[in-house]
Structures are given as structure tokens and as C-alpha cells.
Scaffold this active site. Structure first.
Site, PDB file in Angstrom:
ATOM      1  N   ARG A   1       0.815  -1.232   0.000  1.00 17.87           N
ATOM      2  CA  ARG A   1       0.000   0.000   0.000  1.00 17.87           C
ATOM      3  C   ARG A   1       0.841   1.273   0.000  1.00 17.87           C
ATOM      4  NH1 ARG A   1      -3.326  -2.626   3.909  1.00 17.87           N
ATOM      5  NH2 ARG A   1      -5.046  -3.722   2.867  1.00 17.87           N
TER       6      ARG A   1
ATOM      7  N   LYS B   1       2.150  11.555 -10.583  1.00 17.55           N
ATOM      8  CA  LYS B   1       1.236  10.638 -11.279  1.00 17.55           C
ATOM      9  C   LYS B   1       1.987   9.367 -11.650  1.00 17.55           C
ATOM     10  CE  LYS B   1      -2.062  13.579 -13.759  1.00 17.55           C
ATOM     11  NZ  LYS B   1      -2.521  13.899 -15.122  1.00 17.55           N
TER      12      LYS B   1
ATOM     13  N   GLU C   1       7.487  18.416 -25.030  1.00 18.07           N
ATOM     14  CA  GLU C   1       6.989  18.849 -23.716  1.00 18.07           C
ATOM     15  C   GLU C   1       7.711  20.109 -23.241  1.00 18.07           C
ATOM     16  OE1 GLU C   1       4.360  17.775 -22.253  1.00 18.07           O
ATOM     17  OE2 GLU C   1       4.030  15.691 -22.854  1.00 18.07           O
TER      18      GLU C   1
ATOM     19  N   LYS D   1       5.568  23.351 -14.641  1.00 15.12           N
ATOM     20  CA  LYS D   1       4.737  22.187 -14.345  1.00 15.12           C
ATOM     21  C   LYS D   1       4.397  22.129 -12.861  1.00 15.12           C
ATOM     22  CE  LYS D   1       3.728  17.436 -14.771  1.00 15.12           C
ATOM     23  NZ  LYS D   1       3.845  16.194 -15.520  1.00 15.12           N
TER      24      LYS D   1
ATOM     25  N   GLU E   1      -5.969  17.133 -10.181  1.00 18.00           N
ATOM     26  CA  GLU E   1      -6.494  17.494 -11.500  1.00 18.00           C
ATOM     27  C   GLU E   1      -7.985  17.811 -11.517  1.00 18.00           C
ATOM     28  OE1 GLU E   1      -5.209  14.738 -14.463  1.00 18.00           O
ATOM     29  OE2 GLU E   1      -5.291  16.249 -16.009  1.00 18.00           O
TER      30      GLU E   1
ATOM     31  N   ARG F   1      -4.663  21.955 -13.205  1.00 18.64           N
ATOM     32  CA  ARG F   1      -3.711  20.948 -13.686  1.00 18.64           C
ATOM     33  C   ARG F   1      -4.076  20.483 -15.093  1.00 18.64           C
ATOM     34  NH1 ARG F   1      -0.686  16.075 -10.395  1.00 18.64           N
ATOM     35  NH2 ARG F   1       0.533  15.334 -12.143  1.00 18.64           N
TER      36      ARG F   1
ATOM     37  N   ASN G   1      -2.502  19.514 -19.960  1.00 19.00           N
ATOM     38  CA  ASN G   1      -2.979  18.644 -21.023  1.00 19.00           C
ATOM     39  C   ASN G   1      -2.964  19.354 -22.383  1.00 19.00           C
ATOM     40  OD1 ASN G   1      -3.823  15.975 -21.222  1.00 19.00           O
ATOM     41  ND2 ASN G   1      -5.918  16.635 -21.679  1.00 19.00           N
TER      42      ASN G   1
ATOM     43  N   HIS H   1      -2.557  17.664 -25.700  1.00 17.28           N
ATOM     44  CA  HIS H   1      -2.589  16.225 -25.451  1.00 17.28           C
ATOM     45  C   HIS H   1      -3.879  15.542 -25.893  1.00 17.28           C
ATOM     46  CE1 HIS H   1       1.091  16.926 -23.326  1.00 17.28           C
ATOM     47  NE2 HIS H   1       1.175  15.682 -22.894  1.00 17.28           N
TER      48      HIS H   1
ATOM     49  N   HIS I   1      -2.684  12.576 -27.884  1.00 22.55           N
ATOM     50  CA  HIS I   1      -2.790  11.190 -27.414  1.00 22.55           C
ATOM     51  C   HIS I   1      -3.441  10.295 -28.448  1.00 22.55           C
ATOM     52  CE1 HIS I   1      -2.327  11.727 -22.779  1.00 22.55           C
ATOM     53  NE2 HIS I   1      -1.220  11.289 -23.333  1.00 22.55           N
TER      54      HIS I   1
ATOM     55  N   HIS J   1       5.702   9.872 -27.914  1.00 25.32           N
ATOM     56  CA  HIS J   1       4.753  10.755 -27.230  1.00 25.32           C
ATOM     57  C   HIS J   1       4.916  12.234 -27.594  1.00 25.32           C
ATOM     58  CE1 HIS J   1       2.117  12.259 -24.064  1.00 25.32           C
ATOM     59  NE2 HIS J   1       3.098  13.032 -23.640  1.00 25.32           N
TER      60      HIS J   1
END
Lengths: 349, 349
Positions: free
Chosen positions: B112, B133, B175, B215, B225, B229, B233, B236, B240, B250
Site C-alpha cells: 500500500r 502521477k 513537452e 509544471k 487534477e 492541472r 494537457n 494532449h 494522445h 509521445h
């Protein structure tokens, strides 16, 4: 009966009563565009035409530990994604402790976390559904992969308990008893008195509620288990090892673990704080197999306990013991001494 | 260069410089009884006798998306458990974005959650290693199963970038460029000027640091998010979909997505806020395949964008657009209109 958590934020309600499921759940589902269901197979078979008739298109999980495998985790999350689950959807998890753990872990990780509601359907799950712990199993032990993820609500409809087989009731009662030990002497005495002839659902409701309140006290004050939450592990260190070795229902193994904890608590204090004979008589009368403790192998138990995720050192094993009812403490017991205690317990039986 | 996060609590440092890895890491490892390593196979092959000679008994992950499968997740967590990882151990994850995501998700879930340090080794990972993330992939899309789990530190040793193949540099630069757009006009102009002839590592260091700071601004103010946040994106949403469809690196797909974002930002405001030709020339000069945009299928792109985990409704798709450099806004673009924009963009190329 409604109990509310007492965190800094992100609090939720726990509802405990008979016949409350559909009404309570509708108060939540009305707030979401889409709702997804994960339901224990046994529970769905028994209740799909009655209590669960409102459940649409559930993902059915085989009950028990099978639902906590990596494969099941993959199947649950992939099915939710295939159905187009979105971050602002709600997931409702209906079942025993294992389905709750597995469904909760899916809720914690799919799209990095979605809202979910726990609907425990067993006596044992009065314990596991509280506290926001979710997990699946590793081949190296139970609950070794998981996350902390609080539900939006826990709806505990006691009607589900009426169809529980006797061994499930006995298993769940192990945690009810633990919670009484964690509370105080008065609660232990009242519980033993109320169940002196038999463990029946009718008498348990106030003790279930008291157990949930006790657990919540520890959980809200130490969510990530860095301090007092460890006390909930009472009886679990040896209990888990016995459960793993003998594939015994969780709460039944916990009662064996509690019995050893009582023994070790006396031994550490070098006095008989607790009347072992009284507990032995009580547990055996209700059918807990204390004789199994005679057959355990010390070395094997030591190895299994050393692998527990709560164990942080070698050379000793962390244990929760009691100085009195409701007065727990955490201690590291040296490996040699612990092995001696197990041997002595076996001889005493 | 040390940058510190600015959360309410649980802050950590991000170190960015050449040749800092071993020294910085030893400050952390000395605080733990046991340390476990997860290392990208390519990186280990290149650096095991030099920069990574201090790494003992690493778990080696195939780089790229293969490390983000369910099977890889199972292998990582089971190997850590087999090796007896404990809750108070440290996990160090060394590699590109994919290995960082996969290793981070293992750190988030094994027992955990255990402490971990991110050691990004690519330019692209200057982005993914910041913000806590973690994720693995579903068959239904990238990063669809994961968790938020902050590292104890990010150690970004720029020496690793010297062995990056050109397409990796180009991908990572996507990026870097996005972060400049998110900051302000001055940064965009300075970056385009510094890279007007070629994208070279020597000139990038200040822009990498500025990108990390940008960032972090968004991440620390909105960790989960729910608000700003989302601005990260930028580029993206379509990016994506293109990445998924054409299996493109990417950051290269993101540049294509950014180009469409610039187009759509102009279209939504019904004026040429941004000089499209200028960007087209700049991107194509550096080898970004903008022509690929001519071949995309609107319907297919719409379907893929609708599945993005950030998308919360049907009938429209959430998009981040810009009113000016550094001035983003989130809007829902109606499906029909969005499809029209894509068609118009294709015709304009």
C-alpha cells in the site's frame, strides 16, 4: 443508525441497519451520471430478485480470495474501462470482505481513482469495509498490493447477514470480539454475556455498531498506520500465519491469534492479567478450533510472521499486546522469545 | 540546481544538473535500511559500469510501453515482495517516462505504498517524473490504471541525456515547448530563438528548469487534477489520439496536437491570435511530421478522444486552448464543431 467519520476532510457516512440498501443508495446514485456495480456472485445469486433487483449490469466476482488475484484485478479494471467508466462516475461494490477489497482497489486505481461505495454483506466485512484500505493478494501473502482509498459511503444492510452460513458468522464474530477487546472490559463482558449460549444475529447489532465506532476511532486518528492503527492488528500477527497455513476463514484464525495474544500478554507481564481458561472455554464452546494451535510448527509460523507487511525488522517481530482490556501496546518480541511463547502455548493446551 | 515543491506538506526536492546522481542519491539511501532498484534495460546497458556502478541487484525493465503492462506490474511487485521489501524501504526508479510510471505505480501499491525516488533519464521524463502521477496501460488506452503517489525526491542527472537518440530528443522537446507555451510569450520567443538552427542539449538546460517550475506550479496548486492541472494537457487531447493510432513517440505526437490546439485556439476566437505559418515552419524545420495530420481520420480521432480519461461527458470533448501565450482556458467543444476544425486543419496543410 448513521455513523460519520471524523477525518480532517473527506468524511463519509456509515449506515447500519436492516433493509436500508436501496433507499440509502439512491441518495448517492442520483448525484452521478453513471453508476457501475461490482457484485459478489453468491450474494447476487441469493438477492438478484429481491434486495438487489435495482442493480443493473453488474460485474460479477467470484467471492472469496479468487477475486483478489492479479487476473481478477485486470478483468475488473478492463471491464470498467471497456464500459467507458469516467472519472466522475460512481462504483458500488457489493459483497464480502474479499470483493470489497478487490473492488475498492479497482476504484482506487482505475483512471487513478473514482468514487465508490462499499456495501458489505458479511459479518466479517463490518471490519474490512471501514477504514479505506483496499488490496489484492500476492503469491507471497494476502493484501500485499493495494491502496488507501476512502469510500464515499458504507451502507451496511444487516439483512444480508441472515443468509450467512454458520462458519461465516463464526468468522465475522472473531473481529466483533477483537473490537470489544480493543474497547474496554465492560464491552467484553457484555458481549460474552449476550453470547453465552449462542452467537445470534439478534444480539449482535449493538456490538457491531460499537465495533465500527472503535475501528473508526483508530482509523481516523492514524489513517496510514504509522501509530495506533496498528492496534487493530490485535491477534492478527499469528492469526494471519495460521490463516495462510491452514486456509482457515479469516476471523476464525484471528480468534486463535487472539488466544495466543492473551497468552503472550500475560507472559510479557509475568502475571495472569487475563483468565486464559475463561477465554478457552468460551471460544471452544462456540466451536473455535483452539486444538489446532497444538499442531502448529513454530519455525514455520515464525517465517510466515516475518513476511507480514507490517513487520519492519529482522531479529524480532512486531506484536500488539494488551496490558488490560482496551489498553493495547506495540512491542517488538525477540524471535527466540516468541518461539518459546508459541512452544509454551502448545504445551499448555 | 535544486527546486522544491510547494505543497501543504509532503514536499520534496527536484535536483537538476550534470553528474549529480550518486552524490544526491546517497543522501537519501543512508536514511533507509534497505534500498531496491528498478532500472530501464537500455539505461542499465549503457551505464552499469559508469554512472550506475553503485546500483545493486536491480530489477531490470524493458524500456518503453512494455514496462507498463499488467504482466510487468505483476512481475515488478512480486519480485519486490519475493525480495522481502518492507514498508520502510526505499525504491529507486531509474529510466525514461514509461519505467518511471510503472515503477512509480509499483511504489504506490506494493504494501500500500513505499517511499521512492524518480531518476528520469530522458528529456521527455523531465515532464512525467514531476507531479506524482503513476500509471500502467489498459488495452483501452494509456495510463488508465494508476495512482497519485509523490516521490521523496526527483534526481535529474542531465548526463543521461547525452546518449539519447535524436528521435528521443525530438520527442522530449515537445513537452519542453509545451511548458514554454504555458509560461509566457517571452519564454516561447527565447526558446525558438535558442533553437532556431538546431535543438541541442547545451541550450536546453534553462528551459528544462523553467519547464519543471511551470509544471510544478500547476501540479502543486491542483494535485488531483480538478482544475488548473488540466492545462498541462495542452496539446494532449488530439496528441494522445495520434500517438495511439500511429504509435508515434509521445512528444512528437504532442507537437502535432499543439499545432492543432493553436489552430483551434484561433478558430474559437475567430481571429489569428497565433501565427500558424511561423509555428508550422519551425516545427517542420526540426523534423516534426506535420504532414501526418493530413492523413488522420476525423471520426477515428473523435472516438479515441472520447475515450480519454480526462473526458467527462458525451456530445462534446474537453479541450485546453489558449487566449494568448501563458493564458490557457478549458472548454468543451461540441463534437460536430471539433470534427469540423479537424477537417479544416487537414485542408489547410
Amino acid at each position: 443508525m448513521e455513523i460519520r467519520t471524523n477525518y480532517m476532510d473527506g468524511n463519509y457516512a456509515i449506515y447500519v441497519d436492516y433493509g436500508i440498501l436501496e433507499d440509502q443508495i439512491s441518495q448517492y446514485t442520483s448525484q452521478y451520471t453513471s453508476v457501475h456495480f461490482i457484485v459478489d456472485q453468491n450474494v447476487y445469486t441469493l438477492y438478484q430478485d429481491s434486495t438487489l433487483s435495482f442493480v443493473q449490469n453488474p460485474i460479477i466476482l467470484e467471492g472469496g480470495e479468487a477475486s483478489k488475484s492479479f487476473d481478477a484485478f485486470k478483468r475488473i479494471t478492463e471491464t470498467l474501462l471497456e464500459r467507458g467508466i469516467k472519472r466522475n462516475d460512481l462504483l458500488i461494490v457489493i459483497g464480502g470482505g474479499a470483493v470489497g477489497d478487490a473492488g475498492g482497489f479497482a476504484a482506487a486505481t482505475v483512471l487513478r481513482g473514482v468514487d465508490y461505495i462499499q456495501v458489505p454483506t458479511t459479518l466479517l466485512a463490518h471490519d474490512s469495509s471501514i477504514g479505506g484500505k483496499t488490496a489484492i493478494n500476492s503469491t507471497f501473502g494476502k493484501n500485499l498490493i493495494g491502496a488507501f482509498h476512502r469510500p464515499k459511503a458504507v451502507i451496511y444492510d444487516l439483512s444480508f447477514l441472515e443468509t450467512l452460513p454458520p462458519h461465516e458468522l463464526l468468522s465475522g464474530f472473531g473481529e466483533v470480539f477483537k473490537h470489544a477487546l480493543l474497547k474496554d472490559e465492560q464491552t467484553v463482558k457484555a458481549l460474552m454475556e449476550a453470547t453465552k449460549n449462542e452467537i445470534s444475529l439478534d444480539t449482535l447489532k449493538p456490538f457491531i455498531i460499537s465495533g465500527i465506532e472503535t475501528k473508526m476511532h483508530y482509523v481516523t486518528n492514524d489513517e496510514k498506520e504509522s501509530g495506533i492503527r496498528k492496534f487493530l492488528n490485535l491477534g492478527h500477527t499469528l492469526g494471519h500465519a495460521i490463516e495462510y497455513k491452514y486456509k482457515m476463514p479469516h476471523g476464525i484464525a484471528i480468534v486463535l491469534g487472539l488466544y495466543f495474544m492473551i497468552y503472550a500478554s500475560n507472559a510479557e507481564e509475568r502475571q495472569n492479567i487475563f483468565d486464559l481458561k475463561l477465554f478457552r472455554h468460551y471460544f471452544e464452546q462456540h466451536g473455535y478450533p483452539l486444538d489446532q494451535l497444538k499442531t502448529i510448527n513454530e519455525t514455520e509460523m515464525m517465517t510466515l510472521m516475518g513476511k507480514d507487511k507490517k513487520n519492519q525488522s529482522s531479529g524480532s517481530i512486531g506484536f500488539v499486546l494488551m496490558k488490560n482490556f482496551g489498553q493495547c501496546y506495540f512491542t517488538e518480541i525477540d524471535n527466540d522469545l516468541l518461539e518459546k511463547y508459541i512452544k509454551q502455548l502448545k504445551e499448555s493446551l
